[in-house]
Design an enzyme around this catalytic site. Structure first.
Site, mmCIF file in Angstrom:
data_model
loop_
_atom_site.group_PDB
_atom_site.id
_atom_site.type_symbol
_atom_site.label_atom_id
_atom_site.label_comp_id
_atom_site.label_asym_id
_atom_site.label_seq_id
_atom_site.Cartn_x
_atom_site.Cartn_y
_atom_site.Cartn_z
ATOM 1 C CD GLN A 106 -3.105 -0.381 -0.040
ATOM 2 O OE1 GLN A 106 -3.088 0.775 -0.422
ATOM 3 N NE2 GLN A 106 -3.938 -1.280 -0.544
ATOM 4 C CB SER A 107 4.249 1.834 -1.297
ATOM 5 O OG SER A 107 5.069 2.944 -1.595
#
Ligand SMILES: *Cc1c(COP(=O)(O)O)cnc(C)c1O
Length: 356
Positions: free
Chosen positions: A84-85
């Site tokens: 989920q960067s």
């Protein structure tokens, strides 16, 4: 020796960059939250409002990094981080705007479903080339896990006849294709931008509080503070590593930044780099009740959303530092909202269970 604001800005403006975001980002006093906590005056620097792909600190860095990609003649950017960067999303969006193809290696460092939600959904919409890999939960991605796959991807890109640029995680450490600390340079400039704003409001901050991850943001802010207002303390709240590891990373990046900017000041690791690791909770990307409560409190008091991985944690630290008297009544604090709010959505089950 302190530097004049305009000389310092000129030095950084000499570094070329592309136009990607709306600057300056706003700064605002959090009146209700300041009153509620009963201590210092708390201001928020809204770097969640940079305007690129839901905003955040990575888009400041990318103005300089994308210029470097173009200058080096690359047409593909490869980078990596967690599933989920924010960094990977912002990189993909910035790359697309300049006709560069984004390849993202995303590691499953948390127990979130591998479904298109939050930043991963946005990566998908952007048609980023997404490669998902296993990793250790609650930790930052280890370099050993990264090197092998990067080598493969770089090889493939060259086979297709394209030119890759490998951007280091978070755009922070001088490594891979990035030979200057471009991320930190953008945050030294952000410090100057903030200072212009606070000075026009009639003050210089006593403390800056922000989340620290790959270290570039803190390194840049620390350089800015040391050069311009040495009495301002930068407090980086670690979201993943122990104090020793991060202080060294931040110090290394800050030294590289001083060299790149040719600014004549000396930084001292013990005195100038403050990383707090007391607020890590259960590790990187693992949301706790405290963080959920902080996200709710800021939303209820100010109508502003923090994110579950970085700014929520940094805010629990600010609350604690006020409660324990480290930051006192009358002090002026600027909290950097570094973005990341798209990641609220994949955390919906944990958030609702903590807040119900
Ligand atoms: C990456 C990130 C940070 C940390 O910045 P670094 O420069 O990597 O230390 C803080 N907040 C958010 C929302 C981020 O995405």
């Amino acid at each position: 020796m302190t530097h004049s604001l305009s000389d310092f800005q000129d030095k950084i403006q000499a570094f070329p960059r592309v136009d990607l975001i709306h600057l300056p980002t706003p700064i605002q006093k959090l009146e209700n939250l300041s009153k509620e906590l009963g201590g210092p005056d708390i201001y928020m620097k809204r770097d969640d409002l940079t305007g690129l792909a839901f905003g955040g600190n990575k888009s400041r860095k990318l103005e300089f990094i994308i210029h470097d990609v173009l200058e080096k003649g690359a047409d593909v950017i490869i980078t990596w981080a967690s599933l989920q960067s924010n960094w990977c999303l912002q990189t993909a969006a910035a790359a697309r705007k300049f006709g560069i193809t984004p390849i993202l290696v995303l590691f499953k460092t948390y127990e979130l479903p591998e479904e298109y939600d939050g930043n991963l959904l946005l990566d998908f919409i952007l048609k980023a080339d997404i490669k998902i890999r296993e990793a250790e939960v609650g930790k930052v991605v280890k370099q050993e896990d990264v090197d092998e796959i990067l080598e493969e991807v770089v090889f493939e890109v060259k086979e297709w006849g394209h030119t890759p640029y490998v951007a280091p995680i978070g755009g922070s450490m001088v490594s891979c294709s990035m030979d200057k600390p471009l991320g930190a340079i953008s945050y030294a400039l952000a410090y100057a931008e903030m200072l212009e704003q606070t000075e026009s409001m009639g003050f210089q901050p006593d403390y800056i509080v922000h989340a620290t991850g790959s270290g570039g943001t803190q390194a840049g802010l620390a350089v800015g503070a040391k050069a311009l207002t040495p009495n301002t303390q930068i407090l980086g709240i670690s979201v993943s590593e122990d104090k020793e590891t991060f202080s060294q990373d931040v110090f290394t990046i800050a030294q590289d930044t001083l060299k790149a900017l040719d600014v004549d000041i000396a930084l001292n690791k013990e005195e100038d780099i403050h990383v707090l690791d007391e607020y890590l909770g259960e590790g990187y990307g693992i949301i706790t009740k405290d963080v959920s409560d902080a996200i709710r409190q800021v939303s209820v008091k100010e109508g502003i959303f923090l994110d579950p991985v970085y700014t929520g944690k940094a805010m629990t630290a600010l609350f604690d530092l006020v409660n324990n008297g480290t930051i006192k009544k009358g002090d002026k604090v600027v909290f950097f909202h570094t973005g990341g709010t798209a990641a609220l959505f994949p955390y919906k089950h944990k958030l609702t269970s903590f807040l119900e």
